[in-house]
Write a protein that holds these residues in place. Structure first.
Motif, PDB file in Angstrom:
ATOM      1  N   ASP A 196       0.841  -1.215   0.000  1.00  0.00           N
ATOM      2  CA  ASP A 196       0.000   0.000   0.000  1.00  0.00           C
ATOM      3  C   ASP A 196       0.868   1.253   0.000  1.00  0.00           C
ATOM      4  O   ASP A 196       0.619   2.204  -0.744  1.00  0.00           O
ATOM      5  N   GLN A 197       1.901   1.271   0.868  1.00  0.00           N
ATOM      6  CA  GLN A 197       2.781   2.437   0.941  1.00  0.00           C
ATOM      7  C   GLN A 197       3.484   2.681  -0.399  1.00  0.00           C
ATOM      8  O   GLN A 197       3.592   3.822  -0.850  1.00  0.00           O
ATOM      9  N   ALA A 198       3.959   1.606  -1.015  1.00  0.00           N
ATOM     10  CA  ALA A 198       4.681   1.748  -2.290  1.00  0.00           C
ATOM     11  C   ALA A 198       3.768   2.317  -3.369  1.00  0.00           C
ATOM     12  O   ALA A 198       4.175   3.168  -4.171  1.00  0.00           O
ATOM     13  N   SER A 199       2.518   1.870  -3.378  1.00  0.00           N
ATOM     14  CA  SER A 199       1.561   2.341  -4.382  1.00  0.00           C
ATOM     15  C   SER A 199       1.270   3.837  -4.197  1.00  0.00           C
ATOM     16  O   SER A 199       1.272   4.607  -5.157  1.00  0.00           O
ATOM     17  N   SER A 224      -0.034   3.698  10.144  1.00  0.00           N
ATOM     18  CA  SER A 224       0.059   3.114   8.793  1.00  0.00           C
ATOM     19  C   SER A 224       1.335   3.544   8.062  1.00  0.00           C
ATOM     20  O   SER A 224       1.597   3.087   6.955  1.00  0.00           O
ATOM     21  N   GLY A 225       2.113   4.444   8.665  1.00  0.00           N
ATOM     22  CA  GLY A 225       3.373   4.860   8.028  1.00  0.00           C
ATOM     23  C   GLY A 225       3.201   5.975   7.017  1.00  0.00           C
ATOM     24  O   GLY A 225       3.832   5.959   5.961  1.00  0.00           O
ATOM     25  N   LYS A 226       2.340   6.943   7.330  1.00  0.00           N
ATOM     26  CA  LYS A 226       2.137   8.077   6.400  1.00  0.00           C
ATOM     27  C   LYS A 226       3.439   8.849   6.188  1.00  0.00           C
ATOM     28  O   LYS A 226       3.754   9.257   5.074  1.00  0.00           O
ATOM     29  N   LEU A 371      -5.691   9.487  -1.330  1.00  0.00           N
ATOM     30  CA  LEU A 371      -4.805   8.330  -1.300  1.00  0.00           C
ATOM     31  C   LEU A 371      -4.976   7.668   0.062  1.00  0.00           C
ATOM     32  O   LEU A 371      -4.884   8.337   1.096  1.00  0.00           O
ATOM     33  N   VAL A 372      -5.206   6.353   0.088  1.00  0.00           N
ATOM     34  CA  VAL A 372      -5.595   5.679   1.337  1.00  0.00           C
ATOM     35  C   VAL A 372      -4.551   4.648   1.746  1.00  0.00           C
ATOM     36  O   VAL A 372      -4.092   3.843   0.931  1.00  0.00           O
ATOM     37  N   LEU A 373      -4.174   4.697   3.035  1.00  0.00           N
ATOM     38  CA  LEU A 373      -3.374   3.630   3.657  1.00  0.00           C
ATOM     39  C   LEU A 373      -4.292   2.961   4.680  1.00  0.00           C
ATOM     40  O   LEU A 373      -4.470   3.462   5.789  1.00  0.00           O
TER      41      LEU A 373
END
Length: 725
Positions: A196-199, A224-226, A371-373
């Protein structure tokens, strides 16, 4: 673009003056945006050369023009920033000069010398020790600054410090003000990102590469690592030689962020906030204006710095109300950041786990790209949330922690895990009474109660800063030793924890205790080293901190935020509790959140228990739509104040009596403001609720322009208000 001009129009840094024309002396070459020094009567003023078509005024005959005195040796203020100044002044109904002063806030530093003398302790001792000298030496350990700044740090006069200089106790140090900053490297330590983060980061990196205006709402659950995700966009901007601005809502958050940034990029970013020394302000301002500065991390005022090559803006914790300035130019940094990105033609990222309803509306309507994590990084789970109904589980007399939360705290201590208790009230108690006659201790400058702070042994007003020592006897009835605390503040909760868990190491985290970056860093280091068992804090602990061993969060009073009766009360309560809940279970161990409430059926509380953010936002959206409130309508407040109550009331009535009667604008008031006395000024307020069809700013300008007020009356306008006090 340099020009050969014989005359120029200046925006001068005085809000009481309009634009002024001057003659350009022979041999001086100027361009729009040049910062100059001009004569004004016997004084000198600083001004910015502006386009005449953007700053109309009655022309002055050539023969009457006075010549400019000189240019300030800084790059010109770019056109994009001049347009932002105009937009901000227009939207928030503020004088152009007041906005422009935020850009050249370091007025003295701009013209200051490139080197200056600072002082530090030499290790020597004075021939004669006095209490003031002793206090100064203790306070200045490890500090280096100008005499004036050291005087503020030590709480002694400059004369005391000059005496210490003469005695050799303070030694001079020559400082190169404009020395270069360490360089950040885009490829220093690239992290492993989740799918998800990479996308998400790929989309942001692409936008940075295109260098076009693109507003994003980065909506990711807590943990979530924003930050790591948008760091990839920062890396791309660095690679392209562009500058980055990251806005954070609190200085206290900066230290944790700086550590993460330095680990990723190999060097710290430039920090900008109101507590910087004058030498640091000058150094940072010039590096930003020249383009040498790479990444700036700052509070809302960093938004108006003169970036030479801006490539990306990030607003972290974008829902935070501290992005709204409540005095001077009453702007919202979140919204102005989007406009700055628009004028600069760069991407802007609004990052939050609990976005403002207005931001979600912009995303739903397609204005912002969302953009969603959706999940926590590394497989960590969101915490389980349970309610404690205080009408059934009543804490004992004089206690505030109910039995289930008390048991959970004891269990965590036995397991060697950390707990966090949240209550958004500084001090020991929100109200202090005389137990004999009921006298309430009130601020002499505000219509607010004094809050007892037992740690500092003071009664304090949280609105104007007034402080006084608790009296030995009641000022009303004369009863000695009479103070009784009503209701809990965080200090009182910390005392209760110490009684329940005498062996626990308790840390109190508020704006009083974490009032410098150094203290914030010390707290983070102790929490990470597991030298703290229970953290007790205000809204300062709801955001940004990441402690893997923290597995329990207790919310002492979830209903507190719902009692203010303001437009955003429910949303703010949801955001604060959801954010503080997000501190639990961020590592491998699962987290639990216990919320104490007397209103378990309130929509906000029910949504928190169910973990159903969308249901809460849907219900809140419908309520706002029905009320014509933002984002479906517009609000503005007109605040009238004076040191004389009758004068303020008359001025407010005069404004009220000339109100426009329009189909798409409703005007309420005037009425005394909820905080009717603030800093010795009596306050009255009118509230405007306008439909989207109304040109609200023009209505207000036309309305207020026709009314003159006595010199003691101030009339302020707050467009899109966040505070309703």
């Amino acid at each position: 673009m340099t020009m050969t001009l014989s005359r120029v129009r200046l925006l001068v840094m005085n809000a009481a003056l309009g634009p002024l024309d001057y003659r350009v002396p022979e041999g001086m070459t100027l361009e729009h945006g040049s910062v100059v020094v001009a004569p004004l009567g016997p004084r000198q003023v600083m001004g910015i050369v502006w386009e005449e078509e953007h700053l109309p005024t009655d022309p002055v005959p050539e023969a009457k023009l006075r010549p400019l005195l000189g240019m300030v040796d800084v790059p010109p203020i770019r056109a994009e920033l001049r347009r932002l100044i105009e937009w901000t002044a227009d939207y928030y109904i503020a004088p152009l000069a007041s906005v422009a002063r935020m850009v050249i806030a370091s007025g003295g530093a701009l013209r200051g010398p490139a080197t200056m003398t600072e002082y530090r302790l030499s290790g020597g001792m004075p021939e004669r020790m006095t209490p003031q000298r002793e206090r100064a030496i203790a306070a200045l350990e490890g500090e280096q600054a100008t005499i004036r700044e050291l005087s503020g740090l030590a709480g002694v006069s400059e004369g005391v410090l000059r005496g210490l200089v003469n005695q050799g106790v303070l030694e001079p140090v020559e400082v190169d003000v404009d020395r270069a900053y360490p360089r950040a490297r885009h490829d220093h330590d690239r992290p492993e990102l989740s799918e998800d983060q990479a996308s998400v980061s790929a989309r942001l990196v692409e936008a940075v590469g295109r260098q076009k205006f693109a507003p994003f709402l980065l909506d990711g659950v807590t943990g979530s690592g924003k930050t790591e995700t948008y760091f990839e966009a920062v890396a791309e901007a660095l690679k392209l030689g562009r500058q980055v601005l990251v806005l954070l809502p609190e200085i206290a958050l900066t230290e944790a962020f700086l550590g993460r940034f330095e680990a990723r990029f190999g060097a710290a970013p430039i920090v900008w906030h109101s507590s910087l020394k004058s030498t640091e302000r000058r150094r940072a301002w010039r590096a930003i204006a020249s383009g040498e500065a790479q990444v700036v991390v700052g509070a809302r005022s960093a938004l108006f710095l003169p970036y030479a090559r801006l490539g990306l803006i990030v607003v972290d914790e974008a829902h935070e109300i501290s992005f709204k300035q409540e005095d001077g130019v009453r702007y919202n940094a979140r919204d102005v950041a989007v406009m700055r990105a628009h004028f600069e033609q760069v991407p802007v990222v609004l990052a939050s786990a609990t976005p403002a309803l207005e931001s979600l509306h912009m995303a739903d309507s397609g204005t912002y790209e969302k953009l969603v994590l959706p999940s926590r990084f590394g497989g960590a789970q969101l915490p389980a949330i349970k309610l404690i109904n205080l009408t059934e589980e009543q804490p004992g007399r004089g206690a505030w922690i109910a039995a289930p939360l008390r048991a959970a705290l004891e269990e965590r201590l036995e397991r060697g895990e950390q707990s966090l208790l949240f209550l958004n009230r500084r001090g020991y108690a929100p109200l202090t009474l005389c137990r004999n006659c009921g006298f309430r201790f009130q601020c002499p400058n505000c219509s607010a109660w004094l809050v007892e702070h037992r740690l500092s042994k003071r009664l304090a007003c949280h609105h104007c800063g007034h402080e006084t020592a608790p009296p030995e006897k009641c000022p009303d009835c004369g009863e000695p030793d009479c103070l009784v605390a009503c209701g809990p503040g965080v200090e009182r909760i910390a005392d209760e924890v110490a009684e329940i868990l005498p062996d626990a190491r308790v840390a109190l985290v508020t704006s009083d205790t974490l009032n410098s970056p150094e203290k914030a860093a010390e707290f983070v280091a102790m929490a990470e080293a597991k030298a703290i068992d229970v953290i007790v804090g205000t809204q300062l602990v709801t955001k940004g901190f990441h402690f893997p061993e923290l597995t329990l969060v207790g919310v002492i009073d979830a209903d507190l935020g719902l009692e203010g009766g303001d437009l955003r009360a429910a949303e703010r309560t949801y955001q604060q509790v959801a954010q503080v809940a997000g501190r639990a279970g961020r590592g491998a161990k699962p987290g639990e959140v216990l919320i104490q409430t007397r209103h378990p059926d309130a929509p906000v509380i029910a949504a928190l228990e169910a973990g159903d953010r969308d249901a809460f936002y849907d219900a809140e959206t419908e309520a706002r739509r029905h009320a014509g409130a933002p984002p479906f309508g517009r609000w503005a407040a007109i605040i009238v104040s004076s040191e004389d109550d009758a004068e303020a009331r008359e001025a407010a009535n005069r404004i009220g009596n000339t109100r426009p009667h329009l189909d798409d604008v409703m005007i309420l008031g005037p009425a005394p403001a909820p905080l009717a006395l603030l800093r010795n000024r009596y306050r009255y307020r009118l509230l405007m609720n306008a439909r989207r069809t109304a040109n609200l700013q023009q209505v207000i300008r036309d309305w207020l322009r026709q009314i003159d007020h006595p010199p003691g009356v101030r009339v302020g306008v707050d467009v899109d208000p966040y505070s309703f006090v």
